[in-house]
Design an enzyme around this catalytic site. Structure first.
Site, PDB file in Angstrom:
ATOM      1  N   CYS A   1      -4.387  -6.789  -3.681  1.00 53.45           N
ATOM      2  CA  CYS A   1      -4.765  -5.356  -3.424  1.00 53.45           C
ATOM      3  C   CYS A   1      -5.914  -5.497  -2.699  1.00 53.45           C
ATOM      4  CB  CYS A   1      -4.845  -4.652  -4.742  1.00 53.45           C
ATOM      5  SG  CYS A   1      -5.333  -2.978  -4.571  1.00 53.45           S
TER       6      CYS A   1
ATOM      7  N   ASP B   1      -7.985  -7.061  -6.880  1.00 56.16           N
ATOM      8  CA  ASP B   1      -8.490  -5.813  -6.045  1.00 56.16           C
ATOM      9  C   ASP B   1     -10.038  -6.523  -4.948  1.00 56.16           C
ATOM     10  OD1 ASP B   1      -8.493  -3.517  -4.733  1.00 56.16           O
ATOM     11  OD2 ASP B   1      -8.720  -2.414  -6.345  1.00 56.16           O
ATOM     12  N   MET B   2      -9.983  -5.758  -4.170  1.00 56.23           N
ATOM     13  CA  MET B   2     -10.933  -6.181  -2.923  1.00 56.23           C
ATOM     14  C   MET B   2     -11.540  -5.024  -2.383  1.00 56.23           C
ATOM     15  SD  MET B   2     -11.845  -7.232   0.262  1.00 56.23           S
ATOM     16  CE  MET B   2     -12.779  -8.287   0.891  1.00 56.23           C
ATOM     17  N   ASN B   3     -12.461  -4.210  -2.518  1.00 59.20           N
ATOM     18  CA  ASN B   3     -12.557  -2.832  -2.329  1.00 59.20           C
ATOM     19  C   ASN B   3     -13.533  -2.604  -1.315  1.00 59.20           C
ATOM     20  OD1 ASN B   3     -10.763  -1.019  -3.434  1.00 59.20           O
ATOM     21  ND2 ASN B   3     -11.562  -1.325  -5.411  1.00 59.20           N
TER      22      ASN B   3
ATOM     23  N   LYS C   1      -4.210  -7.806 -11.370  1.00 60.52           N
ATOM     24  CA  LYS C   1      -4.195  -6.945 -10.103  1.00 60.52           C
ATOM     25  C   LYS C   1      -5.556  -7.293  -9.660  1.00 60.52           C
ATOM     26  CE  LYS C   1      -4.371  -2.304  -8.134  1.00 60.52           C
ATOM     27  NZ  LYS C   1      -4.441  -0.983  -8.664  1.00 60.52           N
TER      28      LYS C   1
ATOM     29  N   ASP D   1      -2.999   2.705  -1.367  1.00 63.19           N
ATOM     30  CA  ASP D   1      -3.565   3.699  -2.299  1.00 63.19           C
ATOM     31  C   ASP D   1      -2.772   5.040  -2.015  1.00 63.19           C
ATOM     32  OD1 ASP D   1      -4.964   2.125  -3.610  1.00 63.19           O
ATOM     33  OD2 ASP D   1      -7.161   2.791  -2.850  1.00 63.19           O
TER      34      ASP D   1
ATOM     35  N   ASP E   1      -5.894  -0.642 -15.522  1.00 64.31           N
ATOM     36  CA  ASP E   1      -6.755  -0.813 -14.202  1.00 64.31           C
ATOM     37  C   ASP E   1      -8.036  -0.847 -14.532  1.00 64.31           C
ATOM     38  OD1 ASP E   1      -7.428   0.136 -11.172  1.00 64.31           O
ATOM     39  OD2 ASP E   1      -5.271  -0.385 -11.085  1.00 64.31           O
ATOM     40  N   ASP E   2      -8.734  -0.252 -13.554  1.00 64.46           N
ATOM     41  CA  ASP E   2     -10.504  -0.551 -13.626  1.00 64.46           C
ATOM     42  C   ASP E   2     -10.981   0.118 -14.746  1.00 64.46           C
ATOM     43  OD1 ASP E   2     -13.018  -0.862 -12.840  1.00 64.46           O
ATOM     44  OD2 ASP E   2     -12.649   0.232 -10.652  1.00 64.46           O
TER      45      ASP E   2
ATOM     46  N   TRP F   1      -7.327   3.041   5.695  1.00 59.41           N
ATOM     47  CA  TRP F   1      -7.204   3.189   4.153  1.00 59.41           C
ATOM     48  C   TRP F   1      -6.035   4.347   4.088  1.00 59.41           C
ATOM     49  CZ3 TRP F   1      -8.551   7.552   1.279  1.00 59.41           C
ATOM     50  CH2 TRP F   1      -8.240   7.204  -0.097  1.00 59.41           C
TER      51      TRP F   1
HETATM   52  C1  GLA Z   1      -8.529   0.356  -5.519  1.00 62.73           C
HETATM   53  C2  GLA Z   1      -7.169   0.159  -5.763  1.00 62.73           C
HETATM   54  C3  GLA Z   1      -6.895   1.235  -6.859  1.00 62.73           C
HETATM   55  C4  GLA Z   1      -7.489   1.143  -8.196  1.00 62.73           C
HETATM   56  C5  GLA Z   1      -9.083   1.288  -7.691  1.00 62.73           C
HETATM   57  C6  GLA Z   1      -9.806   1.133  -9.034  1.00 62.73           C
HETATM   58  O1  GLA Z   1      -8.889   1.660  -4.868  1.00 62.73           O
HETATM   59  O2  GLA Z   1      -6.682   0.343  -4.761  1.00 62.73           O
HETATM   60  O3  GLA Z   1      -5.380   1.028  -7.093  1.00 62.73           O
HETATM   61  O4  GLA Z   1      -7.224  -0.146  -8.612  1.00 62.73           O
HETATM   62  O5  GLA Z   1      -9.403   0.358  -6.734  1.00 62.73           O
HETATM   63  O6  GLA Z   1     -11.143   1.152  -8.903  1.00 62.73           O
END
Ligand code: GLA
Length: 750
Positions: free
Chosen positions: A542, A494-496, A492, A564, A382-383, A215
């Site tokens: 992402c 995402d998958m965190n 966007k 990131d 974003d989030d 990461w």
């Molecule tokens: C991940 C993405 C970031 C952002 C955050 C939001 O870390 O890579 O760019 O979108 O989530 O929680």
């Protein structure tokens, strides 16, 4: 973009040319002249009597054949050939000893695990009675213009494998995958299902290039010698992964950016994958890739089949640079959604680093106004906009608008953004759930889990079991509703987090491990359905940065979130690695505020020029920018719009690597060869040394180019220069101090 090199007709033909024999020889002469060219331009040639197939592209040929026992062998992979007659028949080897049986010496095209074969098999199965022996022999084939299918079958049972080949003649690439079919009357279990085995020409002294990382430090380029034994790059994490990217390149240890033979490939799969690079004691170097064998088991009932991921590969005679350009070209033409018709990526603004979870209508509108003034074309929130999402502890899974932050829904913001001339994009993370969410309270069984065991939380979230069709359908409906209710141009996606406890308790134990594959298929299915219903929609892949970057997801998304880590100096290496396999167009790159995550501060211009080597985005807190910052940023966005066609869809030449010295330089040449742009970055000047002239690549030596420096850092006084001089001598740039940067635009005038 890629040049098509046809073999030159033989020059001794002039010896035939006398008036008397002209009439006699012309027909055969024509035939002679045309034969190599037509044979060459035929993507697939077949010699039936010798059972040899020759797959041809502009840059490479690939030959396979069947030996007298019926085994399919790889016979050639390298530069272009034009006739099958030259190719040695598939061989019948003899045992070297009882420890080195002939089966181990052969380059089997798709080896099953059976008999005395103990290298990495392409396919390993178990029958219901425990019998695991599988020996595959040629059975039949079908040929189209660019497609070849070879059917293989076990020597006893009706277990069939179809090897699918597609030739991309212009792109210089070949694609392979396999279909494993159980035509017997009893179930079988597949224990290893690989897409392809690729063979380098016999020999040793090879070197492997691959991308590794973590990461915030993705796609770091590694080069290391290949010795006897096996090297594995893989993901066991559920997604493509930050740790390795499914790309490889093999050279003879002497290739460089623009010279030397390079065999390379990219596996198209966004779940658990594996590529092994194996050198045997018999001077074989084999690259085998497909579904990861880790925790893998896939049962096939009678009549069922399994398709393996697609594996794309190519050969470049002119170094790592050419290998990358071939892959980029393939992606731009054949992989990305809409292919050659896709638009260049717009300039994007994303509010994440400015606001984190603290989003609301007023704040987003204020940022949107500022972004529009800079020339931004796509505004992404974003989030933080949904459920009870004020921190990363709650809300994931509840995909409805947070009424406290957006009392009138999202429409007032979206309309405002549209009125400012920008499209609107929205962050989603559909595969996840926070335990503190309405969704999890209603459906605790929807996450992957082993009953009665802990459910490991990472970033306070759990992974929904997308392999379940009800979960898949829920996610689809939630996203479909968002895309239907609101004018959303861009998700966007995402998958965190990585997987853990990948249990699927609702299924029979023998079926549960299908989760690894079915999850990924359902992910693709959701995106495919969404895109089909909402053709206006674009998607960014992402996964906490660059955790889901691969060719299969690229068929469904317009951009990758590269990392990131947006710190510009770190990005030079991340981007260098990314560019080995993926075109600049797909590389989202933002300008963000300093000091950045590692405490480093670089000038705003440097940050812009680094980001303009991909799809430019701005992720800074525009509320804090000075008038001077805004002025510079506006100029840079204008510049980006002038050069982005060349950068995103042109040919990349990596001139100086950030791994090597204190100057990094990259050049992009437009598809029509009329425009080029050089970016150069100086990390830390020492002892007042000057930057030596930087030799360009990919220009026409006879062409003349007008030079346009963006900032007067070009030392040369001539305003026009020939391609020959620019490539032989190069451009001298005045880069001093720390984190200096420049760009030079070249316009062909003659
Ligand atoms: C991940 C993405 C970031 C952002 C955050 C939001 O870390 O890579 O760019 O979108 O989530 O929680």
């Amino acid at each position: 973009m890629t040049t098509i090199k046809l073999p030159q007709p033989h020059c001794f033909l002039h010896t035939f040319v006398t008036i008397e024999n002209m009439r006699r020889v012309i027909p055969s002469l024509l035939l002679f002249l045309l034969a190599p060219i037509s044979a060459y331009s035929q993507a697939i040639q077949y010699a039936p009597e010798r059972k040899i197939w020759l797959l041809n592209t502009t840059h490479s040929s690939y030959a396979i054949g069947v030996n007298s026992e019926g085994q399919l062998q790889n016979l050639y992979w390298g530069g272009p050939l034009w006739r099958t007659d030259d190719i040695t028949n598939a061989a019948q080897y003899r045992d070297l000893s009882s420890f080195d049986p002939h089966q181990m010496l052969e380059n089997e095209e798709y080896p099953g695990w059976g008999g005395p074969r103990f290298y990495q098999p392409a396919l390993k199965i178990m029958r219901a009675n425990g019998d695991r022996d599988l020996v595959l022999h040629y059975r039949s084939h079908r040929m189209g213009q660019n497609d070849l299918e070879i059917v293989m079958k076990d020597i006893r049972d009706d277990i069939e494998v179809t090897l699918h080949y597609r030739v991309y003649p212009e792109e210089g690439m070949i694609r392979r995958y396999s279909t494993i079919q159980n035509k017997t009357k009893a179930p079988i279990t597949v224990e290893s299902a690989q897409s392809a085995t690729w063979y380098m020409p016999p020999g040793d002294g090879y070197r492997l290039s691959y991308l590794s990382g973590r990461w915030a430090a993705e796609t770091q380029l590694n080069r290391e010698p290949i010795h006897e034994g096996m090297k594995i790059i893989e993901s066991r994490l559920g997604h493509t992964g930050h740790n390795f990217n499914p790309w490889f390149a093999v050279d003879r240890g002497d290739a460089a950016e623009e010279h030397g033979s390079v065999w390379f490939g990219a596996l198209a799969w966004s779940g658990n994958w594996r590529i092994s690079v194996e050198q045997t004691p018999y001077q074989q170097v084999r690259v085998t890739g497909g579904l990861n064998t880790f925790d893998f088991s896939y049962s096939l009932k009678p009549g069922e089949s399994l398709d393996t991921p697609e594996f794309y590969a190519g050969y470049a005679a002119n170094g790592f640079g050419e290998a990358s350009r071939l892959l980029h070209h393939l992606e731009l033409m054949d992989i990305e959604p809409h292919g050659a018709k896709a638009r260049v990526r717009p300039v994007l603004y994303n509010s994440w680093e400015a606001t984190e979870f603290n989003v609301n209508e007023q704040g987003q509108k204020a940022l949107a106004e500022k972004a529009a003034k800079l020339g931004v074309e796509l505004f992404v929130m974003d989030d933080g906009w949904f459920g009870k999402r004020n921190t990363d502890r709650a809300g994931l899974g509840d995909w409805f608008v947070n009424k406290e932050k957006f009392p009138n829904g999202l429409n007032p913001l979206i309309e405002y953004v549209n009125k400012l001339g920008m499209d609107f994009g929205l962050w989603v993370e559909p595969e996840m759930v926070n335990p503190d969410s309405d969704l999890y309270r209603a459906h605790p069984d929807w996450v992957m889990n082993f009953p009665g065991r802990p459910r490991s939380e990472l970033r306070n979230q759990l992974v929904l079991n997308l392999a379940r069709s009800d979960v898949r359908d829920y996610i689809y409906s939630a996203l479909d509703k968002l895309a239907s209710d609101y004018k959303i141009k861009y998700f966007k996606w995402d998958m965190n987090r990585i997987f853990s406890e990948p249990g699927w308790p609702e299924e029979a134990p023998a079926e549960q491990r299908k989760l690894w594959v079915q999850y990924v298929r359902n992910l693709y299915d959701i995106i495919d359905r969404l895109r089909a219903k909402h053709p206006y929609l674009e998607i960014e892949s992402c996964s906490g940065g660059g955790g889901r970057i691969d060719l299969e997801i690229l068929k469904r998304v317009e951009e990758f979130w590269t990392s990131d880590n947006t710190e510009a100096f770190d990005r030079l290496r991340i981007q260098e690695g990314f560019s080995q396999a993926y075109a600049a167009k797909f590389m989202s790159a933002w300008v963000t505020d300093v000091p950045n995550m590692n405490g480093r501060s670089t000038p705003l211009k440097y940050r812009f020029l680094v980001a303009m080597q991909g799809a430019l985005g701005i992720g800074a807190n525009l509320n804090k920018w000075t008038d001077e910052d805004t002025k510079l940023a506006t100029d840079m966005v204008t510049l980006d719009k002038r050069i982005r066609n060349t950068v995103q869809e042109g040919s990349l030449y990596r001139l100086l690597s950030p791994r090597m010295g204190d100057v990094t330089a990259n050049e992009y040449v437009s598809q029509d060869g009329k425009e080029a742009v050089l970016f150069a970055f100086r990390h830390s000047q020492q002892y007042m040394t000057q930057v030596p002239p930087i030799g360009l690549q990919g220009l026409d030596p006879r062409g003349v180019y007008k030079l346009e420096s963006i900032d007067g850092k070009l030392v040369s006084q001539q305003s026009e220069m020939s391609g020959a001089y620019l490539m032989q001598y190069g451009l001298q740039l005045k880069l001093t101090g720390d984190y200096d940067s420049t760009a030079v635009l070249l316009h062909r005038v003659q």
